[in-house]
Write a protein that holds these residues in place. Structure first.
Motif, short mmCIF file in Angstrom:
data_model
loop_
_atom_site.label_atom_id
_atom_site.label_comp_id
_atom_site.label_asym_id
_atom_site.label_seq_id
_atom_site.Cartn_x
_atom_site.Cartn_y
_atom_site.Cartn_z
N THR A 167 -7.92 -2.97 9.56
CA THR A 167 -7.45 -2.88 8.19
C THR A 167 -6.03 -3.43 8.11
N THR A 168 -5.31 -3.11 7.05
CA THR A 168 -3.91 -3.49 6.93
C THR A 168 -3.09 -2.26 6.59
N ALA A 169 -1.86 -2.25 7.07
CA ALA A 169 -0.91 -1.18 6.75
C ALA A 169 0.44 -1.82 6.50
N ASN A 170 0.97 -1.58 5.30
CA ASN A 170 2.24 -2.21 4.90
C ASN A 170 2.18 -3.72 5.00
N GLY A 171 1.00 -4.26 4.67
CA GLY A 171 0.83 -5.71 4.67
C GLY A 171 0.59 -6.34 6.02
N GLU A 172 0.51 -5.53 7.07
CA GLU A 172 0.32 -6.05 8.42
C GLU A 172 -1.03 -5.59 8.97
N PRO A 173 -1.66 -6.41 9.84
CA PRO A 173 -2.92 -6.00 10.46
C PRO A 173 -2.74 -4.69 11.23
N ALA A 174 -3.73 -3.81 11.13
CA ALA A 174 -3.67 -2.52 11.81
C ALA A 174 -5.07 -2.08 12.19
N THR A 175 -5.16 -1.24 13.20
CA THR A 175 -6.44 -0.68 13.61
C THR A 175 -6.40 0.83 13.43
N GLU A 176 -7.39 1.36 12.71
CA GLU A 176 -7.53 2.79 12.51
C GLU A 176 -8.84 3.25 13.12
N TYR A 177 -9.03 4.57 13.13
CA TYR A 177 -10.27 5.13 13.65
C TYR A 177 -10.77 6.19 12.67
N PRO A 178 -12.07 6.23 12.42
CA PRO A 178 -12.60 7.23 11.49
C PRO A 178 -12.52 8.64 12.07
N ASP A 179 -12.64 9.62 11.21
CA ASP A 179 -12.73 11.00 11.67
C ASP A 179 -14.10 11.23 12.30
N ALA A 180 -14.17 12.11 13.27
CA ALA A 180 -15.47 12.46 13.85
C ALA A 180 -16.36 13.05 12.76
N GLY A 181 -17.58 12.55 12.66
CA GLY A 181 -18.51 13.01 11.65
C GLY A 181 -18.46 12.25 10.35
N GLU A 182 -17.46 11.40 10.19
CA GLU A 182 -17.35 10.58 8.98
C GLU A 182 -18.53 9.62 8.89
N VAL A 183 -19.02 9.38 7.71
CA VAL A 183 -20.11 8.42 7.52
C VAL A 183 -19.50 7.02 7.38
N VAL A 184 -19.90 6.11 8.26
CA VAL A 184 -19.33 4.76 8.25
C VAL A 184 -20.42 3.72 8.45
N TRP A 185 -20.20 2.57 7.85
CA TRP A 185 -20.99 1.39 8.18
C TRP A 185 -20.31 0.68 9.34
N CYS A 186 -21.08 0.17 10.27
CA CYS A 186 -20.49 -0.51 11.42
C CYS A 186 -21.43 -1.58 11.95
N ASP A 187 -20.89 -2.40 12.86
CA ASP A 187 -21.71 -3.33 13.63
C ASP A 187 -21.33 -3.14 15.09
N ASP A 188 -21.67 -4.07 15.97
CA ASP A 188 -21.39 -3.89 17.39
C ASP A 188 -19.90 -3.94 17.71
N ARG A 246 -15.34 2.32 5.88
CA ARG A 246 -15.10 3.74 6.14
C ARG A 246 -15.58 4.62 4.99
N ARG A 247 -15.88 5.88 5.34
CA ARG A 247 -16.27 6.91 4.38
C ARG A 247 -17.36 6.43 3.43
N TRP A 248 -18.39 5.89 4.05
CA TRP A 248 -19.60 5.46 3.35
C TRP A 248 -19.34 4.23 2.47
N ASN A 249 -18.53 4.38 1.46
CA ASN A 249 -18.25 3.26 0.53
C ASN A 249 -16.85 3.38 -0.05
N TRP A 250 -15.91 3.74 0.81
CA TRP A 250 -14.53 3.93 0.36
C TRP A 250 -13.67 2.68 0.58
N ARG A 251 -13.58 2.23 1.83
CA ARG A 251 -12.71 1.09 2.13
C ARG A 251 -13.38 0.17 3.15
N GLN A 252 -13.47 -1.11 2.78
CA GLN A 252 -14.05 -2.10 3.67
C GLN A 252 -12.98 -2.70 4.58
#
Length: 239
Positions: free
Chosen positions: A150-171, A177-183
């Motif tokens: 994702t981005t944070a303060n305009g810069e590339p950043a890597t975050e991690y979902p909460d355990a149990g959070e519903v997420v779309w993913c690939d390999d 994140r959060r089903w349909n919150w932020r791509q």
């Protein structure tokens, strides 16, 4: 993978259906988009769709509080089901409906089109670049170790979902994140996208017929954005 192979390999984890047995995903791959057409000639149709969506949102909000609109209310409850606070992290449909009254954001033709149809049909949409996927799309309950670019303060950043959070993913990691919150930024649509992948999320009271109609509206809106646009779709529901 071909669009058919990609859609056939897409999955929704049983744990997601345990959380919401009424959940369905309409997956649509649209191929044959021409970047020059998308960026330069799609403007008029996009403007009309956005204007219609903004008027529709205004009418809905004149008659009801946004969090009492049926599908938005259902998604707020779904968010609570996996520990998210809907007043802090709004599902994409609620965020767009709130914003549409004052004017929808303008990003690029593909994104603007699906945002407008999302508001008009009152269904959360996600749109991504098919060729940026690594493996098929999967909807899971996260372990908390999956990377999300994702981005944070305009810069590339890597975050991690909460355990149990519903997420779309690939390999390669989380795509939304959060089903349909932020791509994520890795698979985002651009004016160079030639094949787009869309996810339409539904809970009751939205019906399968509503999902099919929304997918048809999306395909119709994108037909003029390339010579020989082709659409492939699949509806996934609880077994």
């Amino acid at each position: 993978m071909t669009p058919d192979e990609f859609l056939s390999a897409a999955t929704v984890e049983p744990a997601v259906f345990e959380l919401r047995p009424d959940y369905r995903a309409m997956l649509v791959v649209i191929d044959g988009l021409t970047p020059a057409v998308t960026a330069q000639e799609g403007g008029q149709g996009v403007d009309e769709l956005i204007t219609a969506a903004e008027k529709h949102a205004a009418g809905l909000l004149a008659a009801s509080a946004v969090d009492e609109l049926p599908h938005i209310a259902a998604w707020r409850e779904a968010y609570r089901g996996f520990g998210a606070k809907p007043q802090r992290t709004r599902n994409s449909l609620e965020a767009l409906t709130r914003r549409a009254e004052k004017g929808l954001p303008r990003v690029n033709a593909l994104t603007d089109i699906y945002n407008a149809i999302s508001v008009l049909r009152q269904i959360p949409f996600g749109g991504e670049d098919f060729h940026c996927y690594q493996g098929p799309a999967r909807l899971i309950r996260a372990t908390g170790t999956e990377p999300f670019e994702t981005t944070a303060n305009g810069e590339p950043a890597t975050e991690y979902p909460d355990a149990g959070e519903v997420v779309w993913c690939d390999d390669a990691g989380v795509t939304c994140r959060r089903w349909n919150w932020r791509q994520g930024r890795r698979t985002g649509l651009t004016d160079d996208t030639r094949t787009a992948f869309f996810i339409l999320d539904a809970l009751a009271p939205t019906s399968d017929a509503d999902l099919h109609a929304a997918a048809d509206a999306l395909v119709d809106a994108l037909t003029d954005l390339g010579a020989g646009v082709r659409a492939t779709s699949r509806l996934i529901g609880a077994p």
